[in-house]
Design a protein around this motif. Structure first.
Motif, PDB file in Angstrom:
ATOM      1  N   SER A  78     -10.929   2.219  71.858  1.00 48.98           N
ATOM      2  CA  SER A  78     -11.996   1.540  71.111  1.00 48.98           C
ATOM      3  C   SER A  78     -12.951   0.785  72.034  1.00 48.98           C
ATOM      4  O   SER A  78     -14.058   0.431  71.645  1.00 48.98           O
ATOM      5  CB  SER A  78     -11.402   0.590  70.067  1.00 48.98           C
ATOM      6  OG  SER A  78     -10.808  -0.527  70.706  1.00 48.98           O
ATOM      7  N   ILE A  79     -12.519   0.539  73.275  1.00 46.41           N
ATOM      8  CA  ILE A  79     -13.399  -0.112  74.252  1.00 46.41           C
ATOM      9  C   ILE A  79     -14.530   0.830  74.632  1.00 46.41           C
ATOM     10  O   ILE A  79     -15.590   0.412  75.078  1.00 46.41           O
ATOM     11  CB  ILE A  79     -12.602  -0.530  75.520  1.00 46.41           C
ATOM     12  CG1 ILE A  79     -11.479  -1.487  75.142  1.00 46.41           C
ATOM     13  CG2 ILE A  79     -13.502  -1.147  76.564  1.00 46.41           C
ATOM     14  CD1 ILE A  79     -10.475  -1.719  76.271  1.00 46.41           C
ATOM     15  N   GLY A  80     -14.311   2.130  74.421  1.00 48.51           N
ATOM     16  CA  GLY A  80     -15.288   3.124  74.840  1.00 48.51           C
ATOM     17  C   GLY A  80     -14.813   3.786  76.124  1.00 48.51           C
ATOM     18  O   GLY A  80     -13.698   3.561  76.575  1.00 48.51           O
ATOM     19  N   THR A  81     -15.658   4.590  76.709  1.00 47.49           N
ATOM     20  CA  THR A  81     -15.298   5.254  77.961  1.00 47.49           C
ATOM     21  C   THR A  81     -16.173   4.727  79.087  1.00 47.49           C
ATOM     22  O   THR A  81     -17.306   4.305  78.852  1.00 47.49           O
ATOM     23  CB  THR A  81     -15.470   6.779  77.845  1.00 47.49           C
ATOM     24  OG1 THR A  81     -16.801   7.052  77.396  1.00 47.49           O
ATOM     25  CG2 THR A  81     -14.484   7.378  76.874  1.00 47.49           C
ATOM     26  N   LEU A 103     -12.926  -1.710  82.888  1.00 42.49           N
ATOM     27  CA  LEU A 103     -11.637  -2.379  82.750  1.00 42.49           C
ATOM     28  C   LEU A 103     -11.759  -3.903  82.855  1.00 42.49           C
ATOM     29  O   LEU A 103     -11.256  -4.634  81.997  1.00 42.49           O
ATOM     30  CB  LEU A 103     -10.675  -1.856  83.817  1.00 42.49           C
ATOM     31  CG  LEU A 103      -9.261  -2.428  83.818  1.00 42.49           C
ATOM     32  CD1 LEU A 103      -8.567  -2.181  82.478  1.00 42.49           C
ATOM     33  CD2 LEU A 103      -8.446  -1.832  84.957  1.00 42.49           C
ATOM     34  N   PHE A 104     -12.425  -4.390  83.883  1.00 45.18           N
ATOM     35  CA  PHE A 104     -12.493  -5.842  84.092  1.00 45.18           C
ATOM     36  C   PHE A 104     -13.343  -6.537  83.030  1.00 45.18           C
ATOM     37  O   PHE A 104     -12.991  -7.625  82.564  1.00 45.18           O
ATOM     38  CB  PHE A 104     -13.028  -6.156  85.494  1.00 45.18           C
ATOM     39  CG  PHE A 104     -12.003  -5.983  86.575  1.00 45.18           C
ATOM     40  CD1 PHE A 104     -11.032  -6.944  86.798  1.00 45.18           C
ATOM     41  CD2 PHE A 104     -11.997  -4.842  87.369  1.00 45.18           C
ATOM     42  CE1 PHE A 104     -10.071  -6.785  87.799  1.00 45.18           C
ATOM     43  CE2 PHE A 104     -11.052  -4.669  88.370  1.00 45.18           C
ATOM     44  CZ  PHE A 104     -10.083  -5.644  88.583  1.00 45.18           C
ATOM     45  N   LEU A 169      -4.887  -4.243  91.533  1.00 47.61           N
ATOM     46  CA  LEU A 169      -5.809  -5.376  91.631  1.00 47.61           C
ATOM     47  C   LEU A 169      -5.979  -6.048  90.275  1.00 47.61           C
ATOM     48  O   LEU A 169      -5.959  -7.271  90.159  1.00 47.61           O
ATOM     49  CB  LEU A 169      -7.169  -4.901  92.156  1.00 47.61           C
ATOM     50  CG  LEU A 169      -8.251  -5.976  92.274  1.00 47.61           C
ATOM     51  CD1 LEU A 169      -7.853  -7.036  93.301  1.00 47.61           C
ATOM     52  CD2 LEU A 169      -9.591  -5.344  92.637  1.00 47.61           C
ATOM     53  N   TRP A 170      -6.110  -5.229  89.243  1.00 47.01           N
ATOM     54  CA  TRP A 170      -6.298  -5.746  87.891  1.00 47.01           C
ATOM     55  C   TRP A 170      -5.082  -6.569  87.433  1.00 47.01           C
ATOM     56  O   TRP A 170      -5.230  -7.659  86.879  1.00 47.01           O
ATOM     57  CB  TRP A 170      -6.541  -4.576  86.935  1.00 47.01           C
ATOM     58  CG  TRP A 170      -6.685  -4.960  85.505  1.00 47.01           C
ATOM     59  CD1 TRP A 170      -7.811  -5.446  84.885  1.00 47.01           C
ATOM     60  CD2 TRP A 170      -5.674  -4.893  84.494  1.00 47.01           C
ATOM     61  NE1 TRP A 170      -7.550  -5.677  83.556  1.00 47.01           N
ATOM     62  CE2 TRP A 170      -6.257  -5.349  83.291  1.00 47.01           C
ATOM     63  CE3 TRP A 170      -4.348  -4.486  84.497  1.00 47.01           C
ATOM     64  CZ2 TRP A 170      -5.540  -5.405  82.103  1.00 47.01           C
ATOM     65  CZ3 TRP A 170      -3.634  -4.548  83.311  1.00 47.01           C
ATOM     66  CH2 TRP A 170      -4.241  -5.004  82.141  1.00 47.01           C
ATOM     67  N   LEU A 171      -3.872  -6.055  87.718  1.00 47.03           N
ATOM     68  CA  LEU A 171      -2.657  -6.778  87.334  1.00 47.03           C
ATOM     69  C   LEU A 171      -2.553  -8.121  88.056  1.00 47.03           C
ATOM     70  O   LEU A 171      -2.167  -9.117  87.461  1.00 47.03           O
ATOM     71  CB  LEU A 171      -1.424  -5.936  87.666  1.00 47.03           C
ATOM     72  CG  LEU A 171      -0.769  -5.178  86.530  1.00 47.03           C
ATOM     73  CD1 LEU A 171       0.459  -4.443  87.034  1.00 47.03           C
ATOM     74  CD2 LEU A 171      -0.404  -6.099  85.375  1.00 47.03           C
TER      75      LEU A 171
END
Length: 199
Positions: A78-81, A103-104, A169-171
């Protein structure tokens, strides 16, 4: 355009209303999952609790989702691509998948929910779904750019190294309570990974 007696454009309007209602119901179920996930661990949320709190019938739930994990995937979708953009390095143009921004930025917008998910015992299940989505997106982009050739180990290594770097990095960012703005994280990731030398 003429219509015969007794026929009108009504079926289209009816279909549009049905699609709108179905979209609203689907979103209500997802919103219910998000609210419950802030209160309790994902594993402790039951399908019955979801459809009861959302105010829909059991059959309606299963018309939209197979199970709770299917809802997780739908939530990410639902965030999109991620968008693509063109960068130029040393006069050579490359098309990159702007997956770090996707992502961020989405995480920063939904920080409370993300924190709840990743401070729960179910975080490994949730992370596995996210990594799978990232792998699919990056692999398809690499294929479209001729970087990844089917059955070539080199392409799969490039995909998994890129996704591993991004998710690692995200985690770190999530688990350290977002110590830097998303824009800064994107900028530094792109400088390292999307400067035309990777993969």
């Amino acid at each position: 355009m003429t219509t015969s007696p007794g026929h009108s454009e009504e079926p289209n309007a009816s279909n549009d209303r049905h699609k709108t209602r179905a979209t609203r119901t689907r979103q209500r179920l997802l919103d219910t999952l998000y609210l419950l996930a802030i209160e309790k661990d994902f594993r402790d949320i039951t399908v019955q609790e979801l459809f009861e709190k959302a105010g829909v019938a059991r059959s309606t739930f299963y018309a939209h989702f197979r199970d709770k994990e299917d809802m997780l995937v739908a939530g990410y979708e639902s965030i999109g691509t991620p968008a693509t953009r063109i960068i130029s390095v040393a006069g050579v143009e490359s098309v990159i998948l702007d997956v770090a921004r996707w992502l961020f930025t989405a995480t920063e917008r939904h920080a409370t929910l993300t924190t709840a998910f990743f401070n729960s015992p179910s975080q490994t299940v949730i992370l596995a779904h996210l990594e799978n989505i990232l792998l699919i997106q990056v692999r398809e982009h690499y294929r479209s750019q001729g970087i990844y050739q089917l059955n070539e180990l080199r392409g799969e290594v490039a995909v998994r190294c890129f996704v591993g770097a991004l998710s690692g990095l995200w985690l770190w960012w999530v688990r350290h309570d977002y110590p830097h703005p998303a824009t800064e994280m994107i900028q530094h990731f792109d400088a390292l990974m999307n400067n035309g030398t990777w993969p």
